[in-house]
Structure formats: structure tokens, C-alpha cells
Scaffold this motif. Structure first.
Motif, PDB file in Angstrom:
ATOM      1  N   TRP A 190       0.833  -1.209   0.000  1.00 24.38           N
ATOM      2  CA  TRP A 190       0.000   0.000   0.000  1.00 24.38           C
ATOM      3  C   TRP A 190       0.866   1.257   0.000  1.00 24.38           C
ATOM      4  N   MET A 191       1.917   1.257   0.823  1.00 23.36           N
ATOM      5  CA  MET A 191       2.799   2.413   0.877  1.00 23.36           C
ATOM      6  C   MET A 191       3.485   2.649  -0.468  1.00 23.36           C
ATOM      7  N   ALA A 192       3.912   1.584  -1.136  1.00 18.63           N
ATOM      8  CA  ALA A 192       4.551   1.732  -2.438  1.00 18.63           C
ATOM      9  C   ALA A 192       3.604   2.370  -3.449  1.00 18.63           C
ATOM     10  N   ALA A 193       2.342   1.951  -3.408  1.00 15.23           N
ATOM     11  CA  ALA A 193       1.345   2.523  -4.319  1.00 15.23           C
ATOM     12  C   ALA A 193       1.073   3.989  -3.983  1.00 15.23           C
ATOM     13  N   LEU A 194       0.945   4.307  -2.695  1.00 18.25           N
ATOM     14  CA  LEU A 194       0.700   5.693  -2.298  1.00 18.25           C
ATOM     15  C   LEU A 194       1.864   6.586  -2.704  1.00 18.25           C
ATOM     16  N   GLY A 195       3.080   6.077  -2.578  1.00 16.47           N
ATOM     17  CA  GLY A 195       4.250   6.875  -2.912  1.00 16.47           C
ATOM     18  C   GLY A 195       4.321   7.294  -4.364  1.00 16.47           C
ATOM     19  N   ARG A 196       3.569   6.621  -5.226  1.00 15.18           N
ATOM     20  CA  ARG A 196       3.550   6.980  -6.646  1.00 15.18           C
ATOM     21  C   ARG A 196       2.486   8.034  -6.973  1.00 15.18           C
ATOM     22  N   ILE A 197       1.688   8.410  -5.988  1.00 13.32           N
ATOM     23  CA  ILE A 197       0.611   9.383  -6.195  1.00 13.32           C
ATOM     24  C   ILE A 197       1.058  10.749  -5.671  1.00 13.32           C
ATOM     25  N   PRO A 198       0.861  11.814  -6.439  1.00  8.38           N
ATOM     26  CA  PRO A 198       1.308  13.133  -5.973  1.00  8.38           C
ATOM     27  C   PRO A 198       0.418  13.677  -4.856  1.00  8.38           C
ATOM     28  N   LEU A 199       1.030  14.502  -4.030  1.00 11.09           N
ATOM     29  CA  LEU A 199       0.268  15.243  -3.027  1.00 11.09           C
ATOM     30  C   LEU A 199      -0.692  16.203  -3.728  1.00 11.09           C
ATOM     31  N   LEU A 200      -1.853  16.396  -3.126  1.00  9.40           N
ATOM     32  CA  LEU A 200      -2.814  17.369  -3.660  1.00  9.40           C
ATOM     33  C   LEU A 200      -2.416  18.786  -3.258  1.00  9.40           C
ATOM     34  N   TYR A 201      -1.852  18.925  -2.072  1.00  6.68           N
ATOM     35  CA  TYR A 201      -1.365  20.211  -1.567  1.00  6.68           C
ATOM     36  C   TYR A 201       0.012  20.002  -0.948  1.00  6.68           C
ATOM     37  N   GLN A 202       0.761  21.075  -0.840  1.00  4.02           N
ATOM     38  CA  GLN A 202       2.046  21.027  -0.156  1.00  4.02           C
ATOM     39  C   GLN A 202       1.830  20.698   1.329  1.00  4.02           C
ATOM     40  N   PRO A 203       2.783  20.024   1.963  1.00  6.25           N
ATOM     41  CA  PRO A 203       2.626  19.696   3.388  1.00  6.25           C
ATOM     42  C   PRO A 203       2.326  20.941   4.224  1.00  6.25           C
ATOM     43  N   GLY A 204       1.307  20.818   5.066  1.00  9.42           N
ATOM     44  CA  GLY A 204       0.910  21.900   5.958  1.00  9.42           C
ATOM     45  C   GLY A 204      -0.061  22.898   5.367  1.00  9.42           C
ATOM     46  N   ALA A 205      -0.343  22.804   4.073  1.00 10.89           N
ATOM     47  CA  ALA A 205      -1.180  23.823   3.430  1.00 10.89           C
ATOM     48  C   ALA A 205      -2.673  23.564   3.551  1.00 10.89           C
ATOM     49  N   ALA A 206      -3.073  22.311   3.759  1.00  8.14           N
ATOM     50  CA  ALA A 206      -4.502  21.977   3.707  1.00  8.14           C
ATOM     51  C   ALA A 206      -4.836  20.898   4.726  1.00  8.14           C
ATOM     52  N   TRP A 207      -6.081  20.932   5.190  1.00 11.86           N
ATOM     53  CA  TRP A 207      -6.629  19.810   5.945  1.00 11.86           C
ATOM     54  C   TRP A 207      -7.351  18.908   4.955  1.00 11.86           C
ATOM     55  N   LEU A 208      -6.935  17.641   4.911  1.00 11.54           N
ATOM     56  CA  LEU A 208      -7.518  16.667   3.983  1.00 11.54           C
ATOM     57  C   LEU A 208      -7.887  15.415   4.755  1.00 11.54           C
ATOM     58  N   TYR A 209      -8.990  14.826   4.380  1.00 15.29           N
ATOM     59  CA  TYR A 209      -9.587  13.764   5.193  1.00 15.29           C
ATOM     60  C   TYR A 209      -9.003  12.387   4.928  1.00 15.29           C
ATOM     61  N   ASP A 210      -8.808  11.609   5.959  1.00 14.54           N
ATOM     62  CA  ASP A 210      -8.729  10.151   5.973  1.00 14.54           C
ATOM     63  C   ASP A 210      -7.352   9.525   5.790  1.00 14.54           C
ATOM     64  N   THR A 211      -6.634   9.837   4.712  1.00 18.71           N
ATOM     65  CA  THR A 211      -5.430   9.079   4.392  1.00 18.71           C
ATOM     66  C   THR A 211      -4.378   9.165   5.487  1.00 18.71           C
ATOM     67  N   CYS A 212      -4.265  10.302   6.138  1.00 19.20           N
ATOM     68  CA  CYS A 212      -3.235  10.467   7.166  1.00 19.20           C
ATOM     69  C   CYS A 212      -3.398   9.482   8.318  1.00 19.20           C
ATOM     70  N   SER A 213      -4.616   9.062   8.604  1.00 19.94           N
ATOM     71  CA  SER A 213      -4.800   8.110   9.702  1.00 19.94           C
ATOM     72  C   SER A 213      -4.296   6.716   9.337  1.00 19.94           C
TER      73      SER A 213
END
Length: 382
Positions: A156-179
Motif C-alpha cells: 500500500w505504501m509503495a502505491a501511495l508513494g507513486r501518487i502526488p500530493l494534492l497540496y504542499q505539506p501543511g497547506a490543507a486539511w484533507l480527510y482520511d489518508t493520514c490516519s
């Protein structure tokens, strides 16, 4: 005056719920009501100790576990998570939220432990699901109510690592994935499976004897069936007691994988109200950690990006924090969250109140179901 029993029985009678367990506690006074059936087919009566898939209210337990590691110095809030999660050590971000997924720039700084605790890493869901990077994230961040959707953590981590961030770190509150990231981080930092760490450091000290990522055979007579509303308003069975939770998941989901009971959740909530101390005096969390969990860490711009999920609320660690009195139940400082299986658990530090509602009907969007809102109104008036 409508009682809690009246409220929940009305929904069971209308066919919108097979059953429910509702709990409102203030100090030592606890009101608990169990109505309806665990399974709409066989009519097994709902009971106070019935077990439910609690979905996204799992997030607060995962955050508490990561804060234990912060307290012990295993990780620090400003540590880059790439120390343990190298797959996302050097993430790319889309140039703008609306950019194609191949129009990327390097992240302007590493993702930190604080970022994942505050859901500000740049991964997750905003209010607009149509954005290209969000659509790409859906291929990895699937419905956690179906744990078999997720492969083992490394895959799962390998797959996530291939997907770009939607926002720069710290710029947005985004639901779910961080947990989910928090859960993997805990496991890698400790060298223990997430279920083992949670059992040793949270569940056993709090006496949460029926909480876990798997419901063993000996307890499945208390495990509720899970339903989804169909187009005609009837309920369709989505998962039975011998289904998804009958064996250990490939990836224990820190965002929503736990099954639990009302009393187990009451023990966790009372620990938070007591500043991190269990009923027997055992300290699970420091008072500072509890304050961080239950304090808002967002600004207006971050909240606006996630406004679909946050109604008069900010975000602590693992749960929302009410910051506006938009409804009778939105008491500033109220902490907790709702789950996509029709669950909700909150504490109100100002009054020492715990409210817990467990049902087994899927929420089809981020807005709480009418029964949850009616339950909150009842608790506010009681």
C-alpha cells in the motif's frame, strides 16, 4: 418529552435501522439504550455489549497511540515521516490542485509527524472529489469499510508513494489518508503490528476487551451485521458476522478498521476527559497529549479546503473540534468524530459529557445521518 428509547425505536420502526445502541454519560450517570436487532434477518436482539464496526471513530485511537510514541521519544512531532516511511520521503505535489497528475513539483518540505497527526500531509480528500489527484488517490485510498480492499502495508505504501500530493505539506486539511499513514508509522517505528501495540498500550489498560481489528469466533454471536441503503430505501446486507472482520486484515486500518462496543468506547472517552488517566489510575496519555488531541490545529484556509467534512469544526488529532455553535449540539470544544457505519463518539470537556451512538447502517456521504443529529439534539437537551 421524547426519551432516548423513543428516539431510537422510531428509527427502527421506520425501517431505517435494524438496531442501535445509544449512550449518554455525565460523570457516573450513564444512560444506555439498546433497541432492535443485531441482524435484520434472524432478529437477534441488540444488547448493550453488541459489537459494531466503528469505522472512522477509530482515528482517535490511532492518534492517541502515535502520541504515546511522541511522549516516549520514539518519534518527535517535527520528525520527517520519511525516517520510517521512505516511500513518501521525497513526495511530489501537483502544481495546483486542479493540475493533471503528471504536472508536479517537488514538495517544498518533508512531511512531518505533526502533519500526519493533523491531517495536513497533503494526502487525503478535500471537498472537491473531481480533482485529478483526488481521482488518482481513490485507486489507493479505498473504502475502509471493506478491509480486503487494502493490500499489506508495504504494498500500500509503495502505491501511495507513486501518487502526488494534492497540496504542499501543511497547506490543507484533507480527510482520511493520514490516519492510515499513522497506523503504518506506529508499526514501523515500534517493530510491532498495529493491533499488538494498540492492545498493549490502550485496550488492555482501559479494559477495552471487545475492541480490535478482528472479531473472534467466540464473540461473533454479539457482532452486528452491516447494511447499506438501496435506491428504494430498503437495507441491503453488506457484511455479516462471518465476513470481513472474521480474520486479521492484510493492513490494519488506522483510519477506520476497529470493531468495538459502547462500553469500550466509553472507557476511551472517559480517559480523555480525565486527562489521559484510566479508571483504575493507570496513565495512558499525558495531559499535554490529550490537550493536543482535543485542540484545533487548523486555520480558516485549511478548513475551507475540507469544508465538506467540517461543519463549524476544526481538527485536533484523530477527531474534529467544534469551534462554532452552529447547532444546539455544537458546543465549542466538543471533540470526536462520526463513522461511515452509522457511528458517532464525542466528549464535551466543559460538561464532562460522553455521547456514543452505534448503528450498523452505512453513511453514504460525510453528512451525519438524521438519527445521529437527533441523538445529538437529545444529548444536548438531556
Amino acid at each position: 418529552m421524547t426519551t432516548l428509547l423513543d428516539l431510537l425505536e422510531a428509527h427502527v420502526g421506520a425501517g431505517t435501522l435494524p438496531g442501535a445502541v445509544g449512550l449518554v454519560a455525565r460523570g457516573d450517570q450513564v444512560e444506555v439504550v439498546a433497541v432492535g436487532a443485531q441482524d435484520a434477518g434472524d432478529g437477534t436482539p441488540m444488547a448493550r455489549d453488541s459489537i459494531f464496526r466503528v469505522a472512522s471513530i477509530t482515528k482517535s485511537v490511532t492518534a492517541a497511540a502515535l502520541l504515546i510514541l511522541v511522549e516516549e521519544g520514539t518519534v518527535a512531532l517535527d520528525d520527517p515521516i520519511g525516517m520510517w516511511l521512505p516511500e513518501v520521503a521525497k513526495p511530489m505535489a501537483v502544481r495546483t490542485p486542479a493540475s493533471p497528475v503528471d504536472d508536479v513539483v517537488p514538495a517544498d518540505r518533508p512531511i512531518t509527524v505533526f502533519d500526519v497527526l493533523a491531517s495536513q500531509a497533503g494526502y487525503g480528500f478535500p471537498s472537491d472529489f473531481t480533482l485529478p489527484a483526488v481521482q488518482e488517490l481513490f485507486t489507493v485510498q479505498k473504502d475502509g469499510r471493506v478491509p480486503s480492499n487494502f493490500p499489506p502495508a508495504d504494498e500500500w505504501m509503495a502505491a501511495l508513494g507513486r501518487i502526488p500530493l494534492l497540496y504542499q505539506p501543511g497547506a490543507a486539511w484533507l480527510y482520511d489518508t493520514c490516519s492510515v499513514l499513522q497506523g503504518v508509522l506506529i508499526s514501523r517505528a515500534t517493530g510491532q503490528p498495529l493491533p499488538t501495540f494498540l492492545a498493549e498500550r490502550i485496550f488492555r489498560p482501559l479494559g477495552m476487551v471487545d475492541t480490535g481489528f478482528e472479531v473472534p469466533a467466540a464473540k461473533r454471536d454479539r457482532f452486528t451485521s452491516f447494511y447499506r441503503p438501496s435506491d428504494d430505501g430498503s437495507l441491503e446486507l453488506a457484511d455479516g458476522p462471518d465476513g470481513e472482520w472474521s480474520s486479521p486484515p492484510a493492513l490494519p486500518l488506522g483510519n477506520g478498521g476497529l470493531a468495538s462496543t459502547a462500553d469500550d468506547w466509553l472507557a476511551f472517552c472517559r480517559m480523555l476527559l480525565a486527562g489521559g488517566v484510566a479508571a483504575d489510575g493507570h496513565r495512558v496519555l499525558s495531559a499535554d497529549s490529550v490537550r493536543m488531541m482535543t485542540s484545533d490545529h487548523t486555520n480558516p484556509a485549511q478548513r475551507n479546503i475540507g469544508r465538506l467534512f467540517l461543519e463549524g469544526q476544526g481538527w485536533g488529532f484523530g477527531g474534529s473540534v467544534d469551534i462554532e455553535r452552529t447547532n444546539p449540539w455544537n458546543v465549542p470544544g466538543r471533540y470526536g468524530w462520526v463513522g461511515g457505519t452509522g457511528t458517532a463518539a464525542h466528549i464535551i470537556p466543559a460538561t464532562g459529557t460522553v455521547t456514543i451512538l452505534l448503528t450498523q447502517v452505512a453513511a453514504m456521504g460525510p453528512t451525519p445521518a438524521p438519527v445521529i443529529r437527533e441523538f445529538w439534539r437529545y444529548a444536548a437537551d438531556a
